[in-house]
Design an enzyme around this catalytic site. Structure first.
Site, PDB file in Angstrom:
ATOM      1  N   TYR A 110      -8.769  -3.722  11.991  1.00 43.05           N
ATOM      2  CA  TYR A 110      -8.569  -2.970  10.740  1.00 43.05           C
ATOM      3  C   TYR A 110      -8.866  -1.486  10.950  1.00 43.05           C
ATOM      4  O   TYR A 110      -8.199  -0.622  10.380  1.00 43.05           O
ATOM      5  CB  TYR A 110      -9.394  -3.576   9.599  1.00 43.05           C
ATOM      6  N   ARG A 134      -5.892   0.072  12.399  1.00 45.38           N
ATOM      7  CA  ARG A 134      -4.888   0.321  11.349  1.00 45.38           C
ATOM      8  C   ARG A 134      -5.313   1.501  10.477  1.00 45.38           C
ATOM      9  O   ARG A 134      -4.489   2.316  10.074  1.00 45.38           O
ATOM     10  CB  ARG A 134      -4.688  -0.933  10.491  1.00 45.38           C
ATOM     11  N   ASN A 136       0.853  -3.309  -0.969  1.00 48.38           N
ATOM     12  CA  ASN A 136       0.373  -2.444   0.109  1.00 48.38           C
ATOM     13  C   ASN A 136      -1.105  -2.130  -0.055  1.00 48.38           C
ATOM     14  O   ASN A 136      -1.583  -1.892  -1.168  1.00 48.38           O
ATOM     15  CB  ASN A 136       1.192  -1.151   0.149  1.00 48.38           C
ATOM     16  N   ASP A 176      -2.363   0.429   1.593  1.00 46.85           N
ATOM     17  CA  ASP A 176      -2.534   1.851   1.916  1.00 46.85           C
ATOM     18  C   ASP A 176      -2.751   2.656   0.639  1.00 46.85           C
ATOM     19  O   ASP A 176      -2.739   2.121  -0.467  1.00 46.85           O
ATOM     20  CB  ASP A 176      -1.348   2.371   2.759  1.00 46.85           C
ATOM     21  N   HIS A 178      -3.073  -6.851  -3.152  1.00 50.54           N
ATOM     22  CA  HIS A 178      -3.706  -7.321  -1.912  1.00 50.54           C
ATOM     23  C   HIS A 178      -4.891  -6.458  -1.499  1.00 50.54           C
ATOM     24  O   HIS A 178      -5.281  -6.451  -0.339  1.00 50.54           O
ATOM     25  CB  HIS A 178      -2.657  -7.383  -0.787  1.00 50.54           C
ATOM     26  N   CYS A 216     -27.374  -7.011   0.734  1.00 48.33           N
ATOM     27  CA  CYS A 216     -27.774  -8.414   0.976  1.00 48.33           C
ATOM     28  C   CYS A 216     -27.832  -8.776   2.460  1.00 48.33           C
ATOM     29  O   CYS A 216     -28.268  -9.869   2.803  1.00 48.33           O
ATOM     30  CB  CYS A 216     -26.822  -9.371   0.241  1.00 48.33           C
ATOM     31  N   THR A 224      10.014  -5.362   0.422  1.00 46.18           N
ATOM     32  CA  THR A 224       9.162  -6.544   0.643  1.00 46.18           C
ATOM     33  C   THR A 224      10.022  -7.721   1.075  1.00 46.18           C
ATOM     34  O   THR A 224      11.130  -7.904   0.553  1.00 46.18           O
ATOM     35  CB  THR A 224       8.348  -6.925  -0.614  1.00 46.18           C
ATOM     36  N   PRO A 270      16.685  -2.491   3.532  1.00 40.71           N
ATOM     37  CA  PRO A 270      17.824  -2.463   4.457  1.00 40.71           C
ATOM     38  C   PRO A 270      18.305  -3.862   4.829  1.00 40.71           C
ATOM     39  O   PRO A 270      19.467  -4.036   5.213  1.00 40.71           O
ATOM     40  CB  PRO A 270      17.278  -1.756   5.708  1.00 40.71           C
TER      41      PRO A 270
END
Ligand code: OAD
Length: 257
Positions: free
Chosen positions: A75, A78, A106, A108, A125, A158, A196, A222
């Site tokens: 991650y 990314r 997304n 981002d 998400h 925690c 998507t 596309p």
């Protein structure tokens, strides 16, 4: 960038639909950010993430529990890509529609960076800009510096591990965000679906919700796929060229108010 002239008739049909639709929202996926330089997950034309990496290792609770350091490093890799990119013309065209809700898969921050107010973005998400505690009973969240994301570390509250505040396979979507998105889709006249594969549920089910009430679906992608199969209009090209042309001159709203 101008759209392919061969798409003019489809663009005209899509603009007619928008002109007749009092309530329109956008539903986007990784293709929206592709032209900013972020890889998609499944894409026949590119080096998509899930053709290079195993989602069960990197995007599931089991993968995290088996090797948390590997997941955090991936991650953070990314995140370093996210730090280096900027919104493209498609994000900007969506941001110009200041009364339209953006439902996105997304993780981002490019819609926010393009100027969409945070309360008008439903991140189904989650969001890579935040870490959260792995312990479900602890609600600790932290903002992450995309330039300098931190390695695997413990929750200051925690002591469990912190993890990206994104939804992994097998996990539930953020409840309130999902309820809002589903409720909105039940009232729309048109859903604008952008980039998507519409293969990941429950998010992709929003297209079915819209279809069930006989409302219209316009797809920009596309490639053909599950969404274009049920669309009224499929604009088969890249979002950064097509969205500005499609939305020019409109002031679309997602709710009647
Ligand atoms: P996918 O990678 O599954 O699909 C991306 C879509 O974008 C494909 O249909 C491409 O054809 C299309 N595309 C590529 N370039 C484009 C462009 N320039 N303009 C418009 N479309 C373009 O991405 P998602 O559908 O977003 O989940 O994937 C859904 C979820 O699967 C993601 O949110 C992620 C992933 O596992 C989580 O992270 C939980």
């Amino acid at each position: 960038m101008n759209p392919d002239p061969a798409l003019e008739p489809a663009l005209a049909r899509a603009r007619d639909i928008l002109a007749q639709s009092p309530r329109v929202a956008a539903f986007s996926g990784a293709g929206l950010s592709a032209e900013s330089g972020l890889a998609t997950f499944r894409d026949p034309d590119t080096d998509a993430l899930w053709s290079r990496f195993d989602p069960t290792e990197l995007a599931s609770l089991e993968g995290f529990e088996a090797n948390p350091g590997r997941v955090i490093d991936w991650y953070n890799w990314r995140r370093s890509k996210y730090a280096a990119v900027a919104p493209n013309a498609a994000h900007r065209a969506l941001a110009a529609q200041t009364r339209m809700i953006q439902i996105t898969q997304n993780v981002d921050h490019l819609l926010e960076q393009a100027g969409v107010a945070a309360e008008r973005i439903y991140h189904l998400h989650g969001n890579m800009l935040y870490d959260r505690c792995h312990n479900r009973n602890c609600d600790h969240h932290e903002r992450v510096d995309l330039d300098k994301p931190r390695q695997l570390r413990n929750c200051p509250r925690c002591g469990d591990y912190l993890r990206p505040a994104v939804v992994w396979f097998g996990e539930s979507l953020p409840r309130e965000t999902w309820v809002q998105a589903e409720r909105l889709c039940r009232e729309l006249d048109c859903l604008l679906v952008i980039g998507t594969s519409a293969t990941v549920y429950p998010a992709a089910g929003l297209i079915d919700v819209v279809r069930q009430r006989q409302s219209r679906v316009i797809v920009i992608d596309p490639n053909p796929g599950a969404a274009s199969d049920v669309a009224d209009v499929h604009l088969a090209g890249p979002a950064a060229a097509l969205l500005p042309a499609l939305l020019e001159g409109f002031d679309l709203a997602s709710t009647a108010r």
